[in-house]
Design an enzyme around this catalytic site. Sequence first.
Site, PDB file in Angstrom:
ATOM      1  N   ARG A   1      -4.720 -33.059  33.898  1.00 14.81           N
ATOM      2  CA  ARG A   1      -4.069 -33.372  35.182  1.00 14.81           C
ATOM      3  C   ARG A   1      -3.576 -32.073  35.809  1.00 14.81           C
ATOM      4  O   ARG A   1      -3.639 -31.023  35.175  1.00 14.81           O
ATOM      5  CB  ARG A   1      -2.857 -34.266  34.921  1.00 14.81           C
ATOM      6  CG  ARG A   1      -1.936 -33.605  33.919  1.00 14.81           C
ATOM      7  CD  ARG A   1      -0.598 -34.295  33.772  1.00 14.81           C
ATOM      8  NE  ARG A   1       0.037 -33.999  32.512  1.00 14.81           N
ATOM      9  CZ  ARG A   1       0.773 -32.919  32.250  1.00 14.81           C
ATOM     10  NH1 ARG A   1       0.961 -32.008  33.178  1.00 14.81           N
ATOM     11  NH2 ARG A   1       1.307 -32.735  31.066  1.00 14.81           N
TER      12      ARG A   1
ATOM     13  N   GLU B   1       0.190 -30.096  11.729  1.00 19.46           N
ATOM     14  CA  GLU B   1      -0.277 -28.758  12.110  1.00 19.46           C
ATOM     15  C   GLU B   1       0.595 -27.736  11.402  1.00 19.46           C
ATOM     16  O   GLU B   1       1.795 -27.977  11.218  1.00 19.46           O
ATOM     17  CB  GLU B   1      -0.061 -28.563  13.624  1.00 19.46           C
ATOM     18  CG  GLU B   1      -1.313 -28.478  14.429  1.00 19.46           C
ATOM     19  CD  GLU B   1      -1.047 -28.367  15.926  1.00 19.46           C
ATOM     20  OE1 GLU B   1      -1.884 -28.859  16.677  1.00 19.46           O
ATOM     21  OE2 GLU B   1      -0.022 -27.803  16.334  1.00 19.46           O
TER      22      GLU B   1
ATOM     23  N   LYS C   1      -4.730 -36.493  20.551  1.00 15.83           N
ATOM     24  CA  LYS C   1      -4.682 -35.059  20.246  1.00 15.83           C
ATOM     25  C   LYS C   1      -5.470 -34.705  18.972  1.00 15.83           C
ATOM     26  O   LYS C   1      -5.944 -33.582  18.846  1.00 15.83           O
ATOM     27  CB  LYS C   1      -3.230 -34.583  20.191  1.00 15.83           C
ATOM     28  CG  LYS C   1      -2.598 -34.638  21.598  1.00 15.83           C
ATOM     29  CD  LYS C   1      -1.096 -34.507  21.583  1.00 15.83           C
ATOM     30  CE  LYS C   1      -0.647 -33.084  21.618  1.00 15.83           C
ATOM     31  NZ  LYS C   1       0.829 -32.965  21.743  1.00 15.83           N
TER      32      LYS C   1
ATOM     33  N   LYS D   1       3.050 -34.278  14.354  1.00 20.77           N
ATOM     34  CA  LYS D   1       2.905 -34.561  15.787  1.00 20.77           C
ATOM     35  C   LYS D   1       2.258 -35.930  16.012  1.00 20.77           C
ATOM     36  O   LYS D   1       1.484 -36.388  15.186  1.00 20.77           O
ATOM     37  CB  LYS D   1       2.011 -33.506  16.443  1.00 20.77           C
ATOM     38  CG  LYS D   1       2.631 -32.120  16.498  1.00 20.77           C
ATOM     39  CD  LYS D   1       1.611 -31.134  17.011  1.00 20.77           C
ATOM     40  CE  LYS D   1       2.152 -30.252  18.079  1.00 20.77           C
ATOM     41  NZ  LYS D   1       1.121 -29.316  18.584  1.00 20.77           N
TER      42      LYS D   1
ATOM     43  N   GLY E   1       6.951 -33.103  24.481  1.00 22.18           N
ATOM     44  CA  GLY E   1       7.718 -32.622  23.333  1.00 22.18           C
ATOM     45  C   GLY E   1       8.261 -33.742  22.450  1.00 22.18           C
ATOM     46  O   GLY E   1       9.041 -33.486  21.533  1.00 22.18           O
TER      47      GLY E   1
ATOM     48  N   GLU F   1      -4.206 -25.549  26.473  1.00 24.27           N
ATOM     49  CA  GLU F   1      -3.003 -24.888  25.959  1.00 24.27           C
ATOM     50  C   GLU F   1      -3.252 -24.232  24.594  1.00 24.27           C
ATOM     51  O   GLU F   1      -3.904 -24.823  23.727  1.00 24.27           O
ATOM     52  CB  GLU F   1      -1.862 -25.910  25.822  1.00 24.27           C
ATOM     53  CG  GLU F   1      -1.482 -26.529  27.155  1.00 24.27           C
ATOM     54  CD  GLU F   1      -0.190 -27.344  27.116  1.00 24.27           C
ATOM     55  OE1 GLU F   1       0.469 -27.451  28.158  1.00 24.27           O
ATOM     56  OE2 GLU F   1       0.154 -27.889  26.033  1.00 24.27           O
TER      57      GLU F   1
ATOM     58  N   ASN G   1      -4.327 -30.701  28.822  1.00 29.93           N
ATOM     59  CA  ASN G   1      -3.719 -31.637  29.775  1.00 29.93           C
ATOM     60  C   ASN G   1      -4.725 -31.913  30.884  1.00 29.93           C
ATOM     61  O   ASN G   1      -5.195 -30.978  31.540  1.00 29.93           O
ATOM     62  CB  ASN G   1      -2.422 -31.071  30.359  1.00 29.93           C
ATOM     63  CG  ASN G   1      -1.296 -31.044  29.338  1.00 29.93           C
ATOM     64  OD1 ASN G   1      -0.493 -30.150  29.317  1.00 29.93           O
ATOM     65  ND2 ASN G   1      -1.254 -32.026  28.453  1.00 29.93           N
TER      66      ASN G   1
ATOM     67  N   ARG H   1      12.204 -24.041  36.769  1.00 31.03           N
ATOM     68  CA  ARG H   1      12.397 -25.477  37.021  1.00 31.03           C
ATOM     69  C   ARG H   1      13.893 -25.717  37.172  1.00 31.03           C
ATOM     70  O   ARG H   1      14.652 -25.527  36.209  1.00 31.03           O
ATOM     71  CB  ARG H   1      11.887 -26.306  35.843  1.00 31.03           C
ATOM     72  CG  ARG H   1      10.408 -26.153  35.609  1.00 31.03           C
ATOM     73  CD  ARG H   1       9.940 -27.182  34.597  1.00 31.03           C
ATOM     74  NE  ARG H   1       8.579 -26.910  34.177  1.00 31.03           N
ATOM     75  CZ  ARG H   1       7.807 -27.782  33.535  1.00 31.03           C
ATOM     76  NH1 ARG H   1       8.291 -28.980  33.211  1.00 31.03           N
ATOM     77  NH2 ARG H   1       6.583 -27.474  33.177  1.00 31.03           N
TER      78      ARG H   1
ATOM     79  N   TYR I   1       3.085 -24.933  11.201  1.00 30.03           N
ATOM     80  CA  TYR I   1       4.108 -24.546  12.176  1.00 30.03           C
ATOM     81  C   TYR I   1       4.109 -23.027  12.298  1.00 30.03           C
ATOM     82  O   TYR I   1       4.374 -22.314  11.321  1.00 30.03           O
ATOM     83  CB  TYR I   1       5.477 -25.064  11.727  1.00 30.03           C
ATOM     84  CG  TYR I   1       6.564 -24.759  12.725  1.00 30.03           C
ATOM     85  CD1 TYR I   1       6.555 -25.382  13.970  1.00 30.03           C
ATOM     86  CD2 TYR I   1       7.578 -23.853  12.440  1.00 30.03           C
ATOM     87  CE1 TYR I   1       7.535 -25.097  14.912  1.00 30.03           C
ATOM     88  CE2 TYR I   1       8.561 -23.570  13.370  1.00 30.03           C
ATOM     89  CZ  TYR I   1       8.530 -24.197  14.605  1.00 30.03           C
ATOM     90  OH  TYR I   1       9.503 -23.911  15.522  1.00 30.03           O
TER      91      TYR I   1
END
Length: 451
Positions: free
Chosen positions: A294, A202, A116, A160, A167, A277, A292, A340, A204
């Site tokens: 995928r 990063e 990342k 991160k 997450g 994202e 991502n 979900r 926040y």
Amino acid sequence: MFKKVLIANRGEIALRIICACKELDIPTVAVYSEADRHSLHTRFADEAVCIGPARSRESYLNIPAIISAAEITNVDAIHPGYGYLAENADFAEVCETCGLQFIGPSSKVIDLMGDKARAREAMKEAGLPLVPGSGMIATDADPKEVAARAEEVGYPLIVKAVAGGGGRGMRIVKTPDKLGGAVETARSEAENAFGNGELYLERYLIDPRHIEFQVLADTHGNTLHLGERECSIQRRHQKLLEESPSPGVSAEVRDQLGRRVASAVAEIGYTNAGTVEFLFDQQGNYYFIEMNTRIQVEHPVTEMVTGIDIIKEQIRVAAGQPLRFSQDDVVISGHAIECRINAECPVSFTPSPGDITAYHAPGGPGIRVDSMAYTGNVVSPHYDSMVAKLVAHGGDRHEAISRIRRALDMFVIEGIKTTIPLHRKIVSHPDFVEGRLSTSFLEQIAIEKKG
Ligand code: ADP
């Protein structure tokens, strides 16, 4: 086109890929663990190969077993789905070396976006704005140097993992005295979860929205976007409910940012489907957070509003076919929402595996259910807790909300606890109905309840 495709996954996504292959007249091979002998993906694929015991490490993550299954069944392509090996650059490379087409981007791009900190650099160069942050912090970095870099980023900040996902490996730090402890816990969590303790920092953002763009790129230089998804309703930084389009994005922003995203993705040499994202702050400024590489869980909301079958497009593009439409052909029609439905306690989110004693999925206009569940099916403690994705499509957001509400009321799942009661609360909440969303939405409704 491919002669036969192996699906290196399980659950609803394996079934979803089987649907796409059937529509394209491509025979399929399922791989399954001993716990999934009676799964629907095992039943509906043309062939099925047992690749090991229930534990994922010995089955769905077992690269030699999957490659052997591909060789025995003589497939020419592998679809990795999401999770498991989908973003594993080594697996993509093994497929490339074995002459098996990996249905996804190249191993090189997966590797770049999988780190990342490097992904941030690449996207910055490609012209996307970033959340202010640091470069990679090595596992042996001097704490004084980390503190200095944190000062540059500014507080509050978030620690991160460069290899992060789902997450995990993230820690919010409000004041400098908490930095050292947060770095240590994030590092050990990242080492355990991803085998890589490298971190980055990063700024926040307070109460941002999570908004992401779906992209599609072929191997002939055509790259386009399919609009955005709003994924702000999360628990523990994991998505729970998604929708498209976002109620917080105007047509102008969609068009401008979407085109920037498509050109950034083209710049890094991306092919196949992917998601870029962003976090949007309350003033509407946006910042790239990650890509991502995928298909994502929430792809159906985009399919419902664009009418494009993203999995079929992934397969066509991987087979070397050019995209059959241009950016101007992509039209967003109506509104779609996905819930979900997880086998979890709707309050504590602790998993609730067990036997499904009764199951009935709702139908009617505008409803789609992607699921591997049926009456008598066992939700195994070995795997992800998602039982079904309930998707509603309406002419506008209002109709999509009424449809998802009545569908939640008509969904029967007995024997296990599910997140259905929580979804009912979310879709009836005035802030949700009015589109006032942020990643703290769930925390805020929990506080209201207590108050
Ligand atoms: P993962 O890959 O683990 O899913 P992400 O970088 O995509 O991690 O972030 C997941 C979620 O964490 C975001 O949707 C958001 O809710 C929260 N988050 C991540 N970065 C920030 C940030 N800089 N400020 C505020 N919240 C953040």
